[in-house]
Design a protein around this motif. Structure first.
Motif, mmCIF file in Angstrom:
data_model
loop_
_atom_site.group_PDB
_atom_site.id
_atom_site.type_symbol
_atom_site.label_atom_id
_atom_site.label_comp_id
_atom_site.label_asym_id
_atom_site.label_seq_id
_atom_site.Cartn_x
_atom_site.Cartn_y
_atom_site.Cartn_z
ATOM 1 N N MET A 23 35.912 31.063 99.168
ATOM 2 C CA MET A 23 35.301 31.908 98.144
ATOM 3 C C MET A 23 36.498 31.922 97.023
ATOM 4 O O MET A 23 37.767 31.922 97.082
ATOM 5 C CB MET A 23 35.418 33.308 98.692
ATOM 6 N N TYR A 24 35.948 31.841 95.994
ATOM 7 C CA TYR A 24 36.737 31.676 94.682
ATOM 8 C C TYR A 24 36.561 32.975 93.783
ATOM 9 O O TYR A 24 35.476 33.276 93.416
ATOM 10 C CB TYR A 24 36.380 30.443 93.858
ATOM 11 N N TYR A 25 37.569 33.653 93.192
ATOM 12 C CA TYR A 25 37.756 34.453 92.462
ATOM 13 C C TYR A 25 38.458 34.483 91.122
ATOM 14 O O TYR A 25 39.362 34.080 91.109
ATOM 15 C CB TYR A 25 38.341 35.741 93.089
ATOM 16 N N CYS A 26 37.973 34.888 90.069
ATOM 17 C CA CYS A 26 38.398 34.815 88.713
ATOM 18 C C CYS A 26 38.916 36.384 88.515
ATOM 19 O O CYS A 26 38.220 36.912 88.858
ATOM 20 C CB CYS A 26 37.337 34.506 87.610
ATOM 21 N N ALA A 27 40.024 36.237 87.874
ATOM 22 C CA ALA A 27 40.669 37.504 87.628
ATOM 23 C C ALA A 27 41.648 37.671 86.211
ATOM 24 O O ALA A 27 41.829 36.677 85.780
ATOM 25 C CB ALA A 27 41.812 37.915 88.766
ATOM 26 N N LEU A 28 41.467 38.772 85.800
ATOM 27 C CA LEU A 28 41.989 38.955 84.389
ATOM 28 C C LEU A 28 43.151 39.960 84.526
ATOM 29 O O LEU A 28 43.052 40.794 85.030
ATOM 30 C CB LEU A 28 40.912 39.448 83.424
ATOM 31 N N ARG A 29 44.008 39.529 83.679
ATOM 32 C CA ARG A 29 45.418 40.785 83.692
ATOM 33 C C ARG A 29 45.446 40.884 81.912
ATOM 34 O O ARG A 29 45.442 39.874 81.222
ATOM 35 C CB ARG A 29 46.497 40.271 84.194
ATOM 36 N N ARG A 30 45.935 42.227 81.722
ATOM 37 C CA ARG A 30 46.047 42.411 80.155
ATOM 38 C C ARG A 30 47.556 41.807 79.877
ATOM 39 O O ARG A 30 48.643 42.104 80.711
ATOM 40 C CB ARG A 30 46.133 43.535 80.066
ATOM 41 N N LEU A 31 47.579 40.932 78.733
ATOM 42 C CA LEU A 31 48.990 40.553 78.241
ATOM 43 C C LEU A 31 49.390 41.682 77.287
ATOM 44 O O LEU A 31 50.614 41.977 77.239
ATOM 45 C CB LEU A 31 48.803 39.434 77.526
ATOM 46 N N THR A 32 48.365 42.445 76.366
ATOM 47 C CA THR A 32 49.130 43.568 75.665
ATOM 48 C C THR A 32 48.443 44.842 76.180
ATOM 49 O O THR A 32 47.459 44.888 77.068
ATOM 50 C CB THR A 32 48.239 43.215 74.239
ATOM 51 N N GLY A 33 49.144 45.887 75.842
ATOM 52 C CA GLY A 33 48.695 47.064 76.226
ATOM 53 C C GLY A 33 49.160 47.521 77.440
ATOM 54 O O GLY A 33 48.858 48.472 77.929
ATOM 55 N N SER B 185 44.703 40.164 74.150
ATOM 56 C CA SER B 185 44.993 38.897 74.759
ATOM 57 C C SER B 185 45.271 38.973 76.301
ATOM 58 O O SER B 185 45.962 39.661 76.841
ATOM 59 C CB SER B 185 46.357 38.609 74.269
ATOM 60 N N PRO B 186 44.171 38.236 77.145
ATOM 61 C CA PRO B 186 44.322 38.210 78.466
ATOM 62 C C PRO B 186 45.081 37.190 78.889
ATOM 63 O O PRO B 186 45.113 36.118 78.523
ATOM 64 C CB PRO B 186 42.846 38.020 78.687
ATOM 65 N N GLU B 187 45.272 37.406 80.411
ATOM 66 C CA GLU B 187 45.984 36.152 81.247
ATOM 67 C C GLU B 187 44.710 35.917 82.276
ATOM 68 O O GLU B 187 44.558 37.138 82.952
ATOM 69 C CB GLU B 187 47.387 36.786 81.609
ATOM 70 N N LEU B 188 44.373 34.921 82.535
ATOM 71 C CA LEU B 188 43.237 34.707 83.421
ATOM 72 C C LEU B 188 43.915 33.720 84.711
ATOM 73 O O LEU B 188 44.634 32.816 84.473
ATOM 74 C CB LEU B 188 42.330 33.769 82.876
ATOM 75 N N PHE B 189 43.411 33.953 85.900
ATOM 76 C CA PHE B 189 43.951 33.492 87.004
ATOM 77 C C PHE B 189 42.493 33.071 87.885
ATOM 78 O O PHE B 189 41.438 33.547 87.667
ATOM 79 C CB PHE B 189 44.231 34.557 87.965
ATOM 80 N N TRP B 190 42.838 31.837 88.762
ATOM 81 C CA TRP B 190 41.770 31.753 89.854
ATOM 82 C C TRP B 190 42.417 32.128 90.873
ATOM 83 O O TRP B 190 43.479 31.653 91.375
ATOM 84 C CB TRP B 190 41.109 30.303 89.795
ATOM 85 N N TYR B 191 41.789 32.734 91.803
ATOM 86 C CA TYR B 191 42.482 32.989 93.271
ATOM 87 C C TYR B 191 41.197 32.498 94.148
ATOM 88 O O TYR B 191 40.143 32.557 93.926
ATOM 89 C CB TYR B 191 42.492 34.469 93.549
#
Lengths: 111, 112
Positions: free
Chosen positions: A84-94, A30-36
């Motif tokens: 500049m736009y960056y997409c980023a992911l963080r793990r919610l599990t593990g 399960s990911p958490e997604l962000f836009w920076y």
């Protein structure tokens, strides 16, 4: 391992046109997604996170788990959206808190 | 609004020299991070730090790198013997209770 893909290095649109910045991810949990966003000569700033489900500066993004995408959209581009736009992911599990970034998309809004 | 600060903004050093990059995280944050961005490439995670110890590190973060929180406010990244390929923008970040990471303005390191 997780990966974030932003296929466009540069996206050029006219003021008032719709914008869609693409982001796809690969992660088995399960990911958490962000836009920076990074405006010229400024720091990386959080624009959106999918958990919040809010609209910031007219931008929205919906997590599509079936397509593993988190595209950033805005119906009418403004000149001040150039950045500049960056997409980023963080793990919610593990466990773990690190962000995995895409390569970024430079948005240029032309008059 | 509180911000993460970093010093210096630019650092030029000779190959083989030690450098220390400094960061002051936001005061009530408990998780701290270092990332780097080589010119033209993506932002890459280096290390995370919590409760005075490293909680996670990447393959990039080898023995020549170390982090420290020498006092209640500073968070440092030390590169013991710099290499040409260490030239990059180094970003510090700290995380709030909701999980949002706030980034500093970065330190541009140039190794000659």
């Amino acid at each position: 391992a997780q990966r974030v893909t932003q296929p466009e290095k540069l996206l050029s649109v006219f003021k008032g046109a719709p914008v869609e910045l693409k982001c796809n991810y690969s992660y088995s949990g399960s990911p958490e997604l962000f836009w920076y966003v990074q405006y010229s000569r400024q720091r990386l700033q959080l624009l959106l996170r999918h958990i919040s489900r809010e609209s910031i500066k007219g931008f929205t993004a919906d997590l599509n788990k079936g397509e593993t995408s988190f595209h950033l959209k805005k119906p009418f581009a403004q000149e001040e959206d150039s950045a500049m736009y960056y997409c980023a992911l963080r793990r919610l599990t593990g466990g773990g808190n690190k962000l995995t970034f895409g390569t970024g998309t430079q948005l240029k809004v032309e008059l | 609004e509180p911000e993460v600060t970093q010093t210096p903004s630019h650092q030029v050093t000779q190959m083989g020299q030690e450098v220390i990059l400094r960061c002051v995280p936001i005061s009530n944050h408990l998780y701290f991070y270092w990332y780097r961005q080589i010119l033209g490439q993506k932002v890459e995670f280096l290390v995370s730090f919590y409760n005075n110890e490293i909680s996670e590190k990447s393959e990039i973060f080898d023995d020549q790198f170390s982090v420290e929180r020498p006092d209640g406010s500073n968070f440092t990244l030390k590169i013991r013997s710099t290499k040409l390929e260490d030239s990059a923008m180094y970003f510090c970040a700290s995380r709030d209770a909701a999980g949002t990471q706030y980034f500093g303005p970065g330190t541009r390191l140039l190794v000659l």
